[in-house]
Design a protein around this motif. Structure first.
Motif, PDB file in Angstrom:
ATOM      1  N   PHE A 149       4.320   6.433  36.204  1.00 37.32           N
ATOM      2  CA  PHE A 149       5.733   6.258  36.576  1.00 37.32           C
ATOM      3  C   PHE A 149       5.820   5.542  37.914  1.00 37.32           C
ATOM      4  CE2 PHE A 149       9.645   8.004  38.624  1.00 37.32           C
ATOM      5  CZ  PHE A 149      10.560   7.374  37.789  1.00 37.32           C
ATOM      6  N   ARG A 150       6.535   4.421  37.950  1.00 40.30           N
ATOM      7  CA  ARG A 150       6.586   3.606  39.172  1.00 40.30           C
ATOM      8  C   ARG A 150       7.981   3.546  39.776  1.00 40.30           C
ATOM      9  NH1 ARG A 150       7.151  -2.531  36.964  1.00 40.30           N
ATOM     10  NH2 ARG A 150       7.995  -2.046  34.917  1.00 40.30           N
ATOM     11  N   GLY A 151       8.882   4.403  39.310  1.00 42.40           N
ATOM     12  CA  GLY A 151      10.254   4.359  39.799  1.00 42.40           C
ATOM     13  C   GLY A 151      10.483   5.296  40.971  1.00 42.40           C
ATOM     14  N   HIS A 152      11.692   5.220  41.528  1.00 38.53           N
ATOM     15  CA  HIS A 152      12.100   6.137  42.588  1.00 38.53           C
ATOM     16  C   HIS A 152      12.535   7.462  41.959  1.00 38.53           C
ATOM     17  CE1 HIS A 152      11.922   3.138  45.767  1.00 38.53           C
ATOM     18  NE2 HIS A 152      12.565   2.307  44.976  1.00 38.53           N
ATOM     19  N   PHE A 153      12.260   8.547  42.655  1.00 39.28           N
ATOM     20  CA  PHE A 153      12.643   9.852  42.115  1.00 39.28           C
ATOM     21  C   PHE A 153      14.110  10.170  42.372  1.00 39.28           C
ATOM     22  CE2 PHE A 153       8.209  10.398  41.534  1.00 39.28           C
ATOM     23  CZ  PHE A 153       8.085  11.378  40.569  1.00 39.28           C
ATOM     24  N   SER A 154      14.720   9.500  43.313  1.00 40.33           N
ATOM     25  CA  SER A 154      16.129   9.731  43.605  1.00 40.33           C
ATOM     26  C   SER A 154      16.802   8.391  43.864  1.00 40.33           C
ATOM     27  CB  SER A 154      16.276  10.647  44.831  1.00 40.33           C
ATOM     28  OG  SER A 154      17.630  10.776  45.205  1.00 40.33           O
ATOM     29  N   VAL A 203       1.998   6.305  28.439  1.00 39.59           N
ATOM     30  CA  VAL A 203       1.880   5.570  29.705  1.00 39.59           C
ATOM     31  C   VAL A 203       2.778   4.334  29.700  1.00 39.59           C
ATOM     32  CG1 VAL A 203       0.297   4.234  31.154  1.00 39.59           C
ATOM     33  CG2 VAL A 203      -0.428   6.442  30.206  1.00 39.59           C
ATOM     34  N   VAL A 204       2.811   3.610  28.582  1.00 39.54           N
ATOM     35  CA  VAL A 204       3.646   2.403  28.504  1.00 39.54           C
ATOM     36  C   VAL A 204       5.114   2.769  28.679  1.00 39.54           C
ATOM     37  CG1 VAL A 204       4.460   0.584  26.952  1.00 39.54           C
ATOM     38  CG2 VAL A 204       2.016   1.087  27.111  1.00 39.54           C
ATOM     39  N   TRP A 205       5.569   3.837  28.022  1.00 39.01           N
ATOM     40  CA  TRP A 205       6.968   4.254  28.171  1.00 39.01           C
ATOM     41  C   TRP A 205       7.240   4.651  29.618  1.00 39.01           C
ATOM     42  CZ3 TRP A 205      10.071   8.057  29.952  1.00 39.01           C
ATOM     43  CH2 TRP A 205      11.396   8.063  29.524  1.00 39.01           C
ATOM     44  N   GLN A 206       6.325   5.420  30.196  1.00 43.79           N
ATOM     45  CA  GLN A 206       6.512   5.885  31.571  1.00 43.79           C
ATOM     46  C   GLN A 206       6.595   4.711  32.546  1.00 43.79           C
ATOM     47  OE1 GLN A 206       6.714   9.484  32.441  1.00 43.79           O
ATOM     48  NE2 GLN A 206       4.684   9.809  33.280  1.00 43.79           N
ATOM     49  N   TYR A 207       5.766   3.714  32.334  1.00 36.59           N
ATOM     50  CA  TYR A 207       5.748   2.556  33.215  1.00 36.59           C
ATOM     51  C   TYR A 207       7.063   1.778  33.139  1.00 36.59           C
ATOM     52  CZ  TYR A 207       3.735  -1.558  35.566  1.00 36.59           C
ATOM     53  OH  TYR A 207       3.470  -2.583  36.430  1.00 36.59           O
ATOM     54  N   HIS A 208       7.671   1.753  31.957  1.00 34.00           N
ATOM     55  CA  HIS A 208       8.909   1.003  31.751  1.00 34.00           C
ATOM     56  C   HIS A 208      10.165   1.855  31.914  1.00 34.00           C
ATOM     57  CE1 HIS A 208       6.063  -1.799  29.822  1.00 34.00           C
ATOM     58  NE2 HIS A 208       6.939  -2.725  30.094  1.00 34.00           N
ATOM     59  N   ALA A 209      10.028   3.152  32.216  1.00 31.05           N
ATOM     60  CA  ALA A 209      11.189   4.034  32.311  1.00 31.05           C
ATOM     61  C   ALA A 209      12.244   3.542  33.306  1.00 31.05           C
ATOM     62  CB  ALA A 209      10.739   5.457  32.654  1.00 31.05           C
ATOM     63  N   PRO A 210      11.862   3.029  34.498  1.00 30.94           N
ATOM     64  CA  PRO A 210      12.892   2.512  35.403  1.00 30.94           C
ATOM     65  C   PRO A 210      13.684   1.350  34.796  1.00 30.94           C
ATOM     66  CG  PRO A 210      10.835   2.872  36.585  1.00 30.94           C
ATOM     67  CD  PRO A 210      10.524   3.015  35.131  1.00 30.94           C
ATOM     68  N   GLN A 237       0.680  -3.864  38.399  1.00 31.09           N
ATOM     69  CA  GLN A 237       0.769  -2.785  39.380  1.00 31.09           C
ATOM     70  C   GLN A 237       0.382  -1.423  38.811  1.00 31.09           C
ATOM     71  OE1 GLN A 237       1.513  -3.256  42.667  1.00 31.09           O
ATOM     72  NE2 GLN A 237       1.463  -5.441  42.169  1.00 31.09           N
ATOM     73  N   LEU A 238      -0.051  -1.400  37.548  1.00 27.83           N
ATOM     74  CA  LEU A 238      -0.317  -0.123  36.897  1.00 27.83           C
ATOM     75  C   LEU A 238      -1.374   0.694  37.637  1.00 27.83           C
ATOM     76  CD1 LEU A 238       0.290   1.722  34.509  1.00 27.83           C
ATOM     77  CD2 LEU A 238      -1.405   0.456  33.170  1.00 27.83           C
ATOM     78  N   HIS A 239      -2.354   0.030  38.225  1.00 28.84           N
ATOM     79  CA  HIS A 239      -3.439   0.754  38.889  1.00 28.84           C
ATOM     80  C   HIS A 239      -2.955   1.586  40.072  1.00 28.84           C
ATOM     81  CE1 HIS A 239      -2.940  -2.859  41.356  1.00 28.84           C
ATOM     82  NE2 HIS A 239      -3.508  -2.191  42.341  1.00 28.84           N
ATOM     83  N   ARG A 240      -1.795   1.264  40.589  1.00 26.23           N
ATOM     84  CA  ARG A 240      -1.272   1.980  41.754  1.00 26.23           C
ATOM     85  C   ARG A 240      -0.643   3.319  41.386  1.00 26.23           C
ATOM     86  NH1 ARG A 240       2.874  -1.708  44.724  1.00 26.23           N
ATOM     87  NH2 ARG A 240       2.920   0.171  46.015  1.00 26.23           N
ATOM     88  N   TRP A 241      -0.400   3.545  40.086  1.00 21.80           N
ATOM     89  CA  TRP A 241       0.438   4.671  39.706  1.00 21.80           C
ATOM     90  C   TRP A 241      -0.277   5.718  38.859  1.00 21.80           C
ATOM     91  CZ3 TRP A 241       4.326   4.468  42.763  1.00 21.80           C
ATOM     92  CH2 TRP A 241       4.810   3.236  43.182  1.00 21.80           C
TER      93      TRP A 241
END
Length: 455
Positions: free
Chosen positions: A360-365, A169-176, A350-354
Motif C-alpha cells: 500500500f503506497r497511499g496516505h493513511f489520512s 498486492v496488485v490491488w493494494q498498490y492501486h488502491a489509492p 516504486q513497489l520495492h519501497r512498500w
C-alpha cells in the motif's frame, strides 16, 4: 552500563529536573529527535532580542523534539497527538462549531462510507463459512470453525496455495488510484442523481470528504470516509447546498459509483492476466445522525472518533502476538518478489519501497481541500500558543503579536532516541504516569462527584 546503573546515574544527576522538563516538553515521546544548535527570537520591527536559546545549555548538550510518528506501535505519545489532531479535523467538518467551521455545516447532507477490498481467497474469520468441499490442495474451501477477535489465526488464508497473493498486492498498490477514480465517478453519478449535467451540477454542489485507510486482519486496506455536500458561494467557505439536494441523492450516487468504479492494472512481467480492479461487494453507506444529545454509533462524534482511531493504525497491529504471521510474511515476500522483476521505469517502479506496508503506497489520512481545517493549521496553532506563552514571560507589560516576531535558528541533526537505556526507561515511566493522570482526569470529568472514590 547496566539498566539500573544508568537509571540511578540520571536520578542522581544535578540536572535531573531540567532533563525531566525536557522529557515533558517532547510530550513524553518514546523516540525523540536529537538536535544541536541555537535560535534567537526577535521583535521584527525594532530588532530587539526577546529571547535566546542554545542546546549547549541543556543536559547532555542536545535538544529533544518529538519524532512525530503517527503509529501507536512506534510512539504512543506522538500517535495520541496525531489522533487528537485527526479527531479535531474530522469533527470540525462533521459537526461544525469549532476550528472556524460554522455549526450549520452539520445540517449539510452527510454520510459515513466504508469501502472494502474484494476477496483474494478464503480466510479465517469470526463467522463460519458454509461452503462445502475441499480445494485441489485438500484444504476446506471456507473457514468452518469459529475464531475469537483476538485469535492470532484470524485473517490468515485457509489455503495459502489457493490465495491470490499477487492479486492482493496488485490491488493494494492501486488502491489509492481506485479511490481517486471513485471520487471522479461519484461526481458524475451525483449529477445524474440530481438530473443535471456534470457541468451544471458543479455550479450548485461540491463534494467534500475526509478519509482514512485501515488494515484488515487479512492484510489489505479498506477505507472509512465522511462524505459531505456543500453549496457554491464566492464569499462563504462552507455554504449549504440548495434545499432540493438531499442525503438520498448522495447515497444513491455513492451506491452507483462504488459499483461502476474500476481500474485496469498494468500487467506484471511474465503475467499474461489482465486485472480489472474493483471494490469489494461488501460496502456500507449510511447517513450520519446529527440530533442534539445523541451519541450513537453513527453520531458525528462517534464517527469522528472511529475514523481518528484508525488513522494511527499500522501493519504492526496485524500481528498481535508479535511472533509474525505466515500470511503477513507471505504478502511481504510477494511484494519483494514482484519488485525484483518489474521494469525499473515501469508502473510498478516504486513497489520495492512498500513491502513494509504490504504494497500500500497511499496516505493513511486524506481530505478534500475544503472539508475543514488542515493538520498543518492545528500544529501552527500550537506553535502560536507556545510563542504567546514566551512573549507573556519576556514582555508581560507589552502587547507584541506573534506575527511581529521573527525566529532565526541554526540546527543540525544529532540522532534519534534517548541517549541511554536508562533515560529511555525513565521517559517511558513518565509517559505511563502522564497517560494514567490523563485517564483519571477524563474519568473524573465523566463521573458525578457523589460516585467518586474518597480513598
Amino acid at each position: 552500563m547496566r539498566l539500573d546503573e544508568s537509571v540511578a546515574r540520571r536520578l542522581r544527576s544535578e540536572e535531573y529536573d531540567r532533563w525531566m522538563h525536557n522529557v515533558a516538553s517532547t510530550g513524553y515521546c518514546l523516540n525523540p529527535v536529537r538536535l544541536v544548535g541555537s535560535s534567537t527570537t526577535l521583535h521584527e520591527a525594532s530588532g530587539e532580542v526577546l529571547s535566546e536559546y542554545s542546546s549547549a545549555r541543556e543536559p547532555d548538550g542536545v535538544t529533544f523534539t518529538r519524532c512525530g510518528n503517527r503509529r501507536a506501535t512506534r510512539c504512543e505519545s506522538c500517535s495520541y497527538e496525531y489522533k487528537g489532531d485527526t479527531w479535531h479535523m474530522i469533527m470540525a467538518g462533521a459537526a461544525g462549531g469549532m476550528k472556524e467551521v460554522p455549526e450549520e455545516v452539520a445540517e449539510h447532507p452527510m454520510v459515513f462510507l466504508t469501502l472494502t477490498a474484494p476477496s483474494f481467497g478464503a480466510v479465517h474469520t469470526t463467522a463460519v463459512d458454509r461452503r462445502t468441499g475441499v480445494c485441489e490442495h485438500g484444504k476446506p474451501r471456507g473457514c468452518r470453525c469459529h475464531h475469537d477477535n483476538d485469535d492470532p489465526q484470524r485473517g490468515d488464508a485457509v489455503c495459502a496455495e489457493c490465495y491470490d497473493y499477487v492479486g492482493h498486492v496488485v490491488w493494494q498498490y492501486h488502491a489509492p488510484e481506485l479511490w481517486r477514480r471513485f471520487t471522479i465517478r461519484l461526481r458524475r453519478e451525483l449529477a445524474r442523481s440530481l438530473g443535471l449535467t456534470q457541468r451544471a451540477a458543479a455550479r450548485v454542489v461540491r463534494l467534500q470528504f475526509a478519509k482514512v485507510a485501515e488494515f484488515q486482519r487479512r492484510g489489505v486496506v479498506h477505507f472509512h470516509a465522511i462524505i459531505r455536500l456543500d453549496g457554491i458561494h464566492q464569499q462563504l467557505p462552507f455554504p449549504a447546498p440548495p434545499a432540493a439536494v438531499s442525503t438520498d441523492h448522495l447515497v444513491a450516487a455513492i451506491q452507483s459509483a462504488v459499483k461502476k468504479t474500476s481500474v485496469a492494472a498494468a500487467q506484471l512481467p511474465g503475467d499474461a492476466r489482465t486485472r480489472t480492479l474493483t471494490w469489494g461487494k461488501q460496502f456500507d453507506v449510511r447517513p450520519i445522525v446529527r440530533r442534539e444529545g445523541l451519541d450513537g454509533a453513527l453520531s458525528d462524534r462517534a464517527v469522528a472518533a472511529y475514523i481518528a482511531k484508525y488513522a494511527t493504525k499500522a501493519t504492526e497491529d496485524l500481528e498481535p502476538t508479535g511472533a509474525g504471521r505466515d500470511h503477513i510474511k507471505r504478502i511481504k515476500s510477494t511484494v519483494r518478489e514482484l519488485a525484483a522483476v518489474v521494469d525499473p521505469e515501469g508502473p510498478y517502479e516504486q513497489l520495492h519501497r512498500w513491502d513494509g506496508m504490504l504494497g500500500f503506497r497511499g496516505h493513511f489520512s486524506t481530505k478534500s481541500r475544503r472539508y475543514s481545517v488542515t493538520l498543518g493549521s492545528l500544529r501552527g496553532a500550537r506553535r502560536t500558543w507556545r510563542l504567546q506563552h514566551l512573549l507573556a514571560k519576556t514582555k508581560p507589560t507589552e502587547e507584541i503579536r506573534p506575527d511581529e516576531v521573527l525566529i532565526i535558528g541554526s540546527w543540525a541533526y544529532a540522532g534519534m532516541g534517548w541517549l541511554t537505556n536508562g533515560d529511555k526507561a525513565l521517559a517511558r515511566e513518565a509517559a505511563d504516569a502522564a497517560r494514567q493522570w490523563r485517564h483519571d482526569r477524563a474519568r473524573d470529568r465523566n463521573t458525578p462527584p457523589t460516585e467518586r472514590s474518597t480513598t
